[in-house]
Design a protein around this motif. Sequence first.
Motif, mmCIF file in Angstrom:
data_model
loop_
_atom_site.group_PDB
_atom_site.id
_atom_site.type_symbol
_atom_site.label_atom_id
_atom_site.label_comp_id
_atom_site.label_asym_id
_atom_site.label_seq_id
_atom_site.Cartn_x
_atom_site.Cartn_y
_atom_site.Cartn_z
ATOM 1 N N CYS A 279 2.204 8.461 -2.152
ATOM 2 C CA CYS A 279 2.743 8.884 -0.861
ATOM 3 C C CYS A 279 3.532 10.180 -1.054
ATOM 4 O O CYS A 279 4.132 10.402 -2.099
ATOM 5 C CB CYS A 279 3.653 7.781 -0.335
ATOM 6 N N GLY A 281 6.176 10.948 0.490
ATOM 7 C CA GLY A 281 7.588 10.786 0.758
ATOM 8 C C GLY A 281 8.328 9.847 -0.167
ATOM 9 O O GLY A 281 9.553 9.847 -0.194
ATOM 10 N N CYS A 282 7.593 8.990 -0.904
ATOM 11 C CA CYS A 282 8.307 8.030 -1.743
ATOM 12 C C CYS A 282 7.528 7.840 -3.032
ATOM 13 O O CYS A 282 6.380 8.260 -3.136
ATOM 14 C CB CYS A 282 8.464 6.697 -1.022
ATOM 15 N N ALA A 285 4.908 3.778 -2.876
ATOM 16 C CA ALA A 285 3.634 3.493 -2.224
ATOM 17 C C ALA A 285 2.558 4.388 -2.820
ATOM 18 O O ALA A 285 2.676 5.605 -2.801
ATOM 19 C CB ALA A 285 3.756 3.719 -0.729
ATOM 20 N N HIS A 301 3.317 2.793 7.327
ATOM 21 C CA HIS A 301 4.126 3.382 6.269
ATOM 22 C C HIS A 301 5.033 4.522 6.747
ATOM 23 O O HIS A 301 6.065 4.789 6.136
ATOM 24 C CB HIS A 301 3.273 3.827 5.082
ATOM 25 N N CYS A 305 8.361 4.134 4.864
ATOM 26 C CA CYS A 305 8.498 5.073 3.741
ATOM 27 C C CYS A 305 9.948 5.273 3.302
ATOM 28 O O CYS A 305 10.264 5.191 2.125
ATOM 29 C CB CYS A 305 7.870 6.406 4.106
HETATM 30 ZN ZN LIG Z 1 6.169 6.657 1.339
#
Ligand SMILES: [Zn+2]
Length: 770
Positions: A279, A281-282, A285, A301, A305
């Motif tokens: 992902c 943003g994180c 995930a 998500h 997130c």
């Molecule tokens: Zn994320």
Amino acid sequence: MDLPVDEWKSYLLQKWSLLPKSAQATISIAETLSEIFLHSSSFLQSEDERFLNRLSQGYSVGKDPNASCFYREEGNRKFQEKNYTGAAVLYSKTCLNDIIRALMHGYPERLQPKLMLRKAECLVTLGRLKEASQTISDLESNVTERPTPAASPFQILQKNLCDLKMKIQEKENLPETFLTAVAKDFERMDLREENEQIPSASSSVQLRTDPLKGRYLIAIKDILPGEILVKEDAFVSVLNPGEMPPLHQGLESRWDTRITTGDLYCHKCLKHTLAMVPCHGCSYAKYCSQECMQQAWELYHSIECSLGGLLLTLGTFCHIALRLTLLARFENVDKVVRGICDEINNKDIHLPGSKTLDKTFNYSQGKREEISKTVETQIPGCNIDGKYENNYNAVFSLLSHTENHSPEHKFLCALSVSALCRQLEANNLPALTTDPKAEMTPDSCADLNIWAVAMLRHLLQLQCNAQAITTIQHTGSKESIVTDSRQVRLATGIFPVVSLLNHSCSPNTSVSFAGTVATIRAAQQIRKGQEILHCYGPHESRMSAAERQQKLRSQYFFDCSCPACHCEKLRTATGPRWEAFRCNNCRALMQGDDVLSCGNRACPERISRNHLVSRLQDLQQQVGIASELLRNGKLEQAIPWLLRCQQDAESFLSAEHAVAGEIEDGLARAYAALGEWQKSATHLQKSLQVVAARHGPSSVEMGHELFKLAQVLFNGFAVPEALNAIQKAEDVLLVHCGPQSDEVQELQEMRSCLMDWPPILVGTQKDSDP
Ligand SMILES: [Zn+2]
Ligand SMILES: [Zn+2]
Ligand SMILES: [Zn+2]
Ligand SMILES: [Zn+2]
């Protein structure tokens, strides 16, 4: 893992114990979920939220540019060691997006393509060609998009890429790999004939409801072993985070190089992959593909997130509850939300679309179900045409058992949900408003409380309805050819159709998973009119009747009266053979409770149970040490250790004792690792006897053990014996896992390999066999 972390749990339980008695009483006697929620959440204070936030920060789920460096170096180390799986996973952790981010923090730009290239190399070596191609195309698009580095390194890179693509092409021209063949076959596999009422079930079953049993499925035709009865994709599933304690200070522990399920399976579809797309943003995930990432983002998500640490702290059940309400936005919203609104308005629990039902609760075998007083009204969870589908409506109809949970548990759940909702509010997430077209009255439905109460309902439902999604993981040291398979829990999901099945400690079905799809097969012949039953966990071959009753009562709120539980009351004096002790003098089985006496009347031997139990514990410890040696490949130490254990076991345990079986299995694996096939097979035969006594001759456990025997005989080139074992293993595993399972496919490959062998060679080998 399912429930919040211990620190938060004990914090809230203490808070509960300090509440005024009157407040405790109000929450205890509250009948509806909305009352419970409103009363409880009024006690959530900002200091509680601060405490929870501190706990959440223990999980590093954000993006850290330094982590990329660290993973790259660890990946290089693994690459040198030729551990390509480990290297690919670690390179994935420093994935493209991470690296772009790292560039902004001064990460050396020239290293990036090299890293990607190396990851692709790992994947080609591992035969993961699709993932390798994806990595190459990611790399290519990245290199061309950005200013090209100095001409010569760029050309080198181009050349390397060309070489790698050639390699992939060569490999692709080989006959399709075993795994892709399996994946293709799985697509084809389906229910023989679909049920009109329940689209995920076979037409051989029917949904019934009855005041004693609640909702349940029965056979309306004679069903043969192996027939698929239910094939259902999870309505929701959340990947099991794995045993990962929160990380604390210090560089050593800061970035975890242990490979967990989160690094190997797609967070959306649970597909096994070594080239994860993380992902943006994180860091927690990760997906098998761009498509999965995109879908997850759109469905849930984008909201989850920023909540990674909080969701890990609150546990999987909270995470599923949130995701369920997020998914509810996309279907049938107005009806479902109206159902939730009714509850908010302190009316009784109403299921969406069935507001006029007057419900009573009924205690029964299996899940207690809400039963309509009027017979002709529809079955809960069904839509207006009487169809029961894998949708939010059906999920919402699963029982929450509100009145059975302890008040402090309800308080804990309500406060966890409340804290989660406040965080959602603080993040100012617009997405919690549902479809604008849905008709909602502003006074009731626009409130976040609706979501909170829905989440609370799901949280309570999960205790009885959560289904562990498992996979068979093959472990074993590199040198051992015979693998040891063990079931691991991959994820937790909700399957509304599977949830219709009642429990039995000796079920007539077997469940297996492929990704997020659960398949329930008949494990034996089921006659027309018999109920379809599966096991919620406490199986007769794994737990004593007392343990099972305890577990079923505390978690599922019912007393089991299945045939296995019924028979156990009349059980023999010696108990089950896989737990029986035997006489040191005459080898007969011992019987009795606190003091055991020899079953052979002529023998005077008497001994206290405590003494035997402590001997057993000592032995188990020794077996544990031997298994550790075996895992580390220290065969020369493991074998004598196991032989000593075997001798000890023979002196006081029945030949079919579970621990005796474990010892035989260990010896079989040790000899197989040494290439002593004949010895290995002899020990496996003994282990098979134990498995048959404990789990039954046609159990899935028996299938796994027969599979090992087939592997050993195959490797030992004992052709007729191997063919015989292959056939037996296949017969058993086909029933439980179907023709597309890894093991069945491998058995078939073994067979065709043996059949193709020139008969002269086979004959020669046979003659030299002792
Ligand atoms: Zn994320
Ligand atoms: Zn996926
Ligand atoms: Zn039972
Ligand atoms: Zn005796």
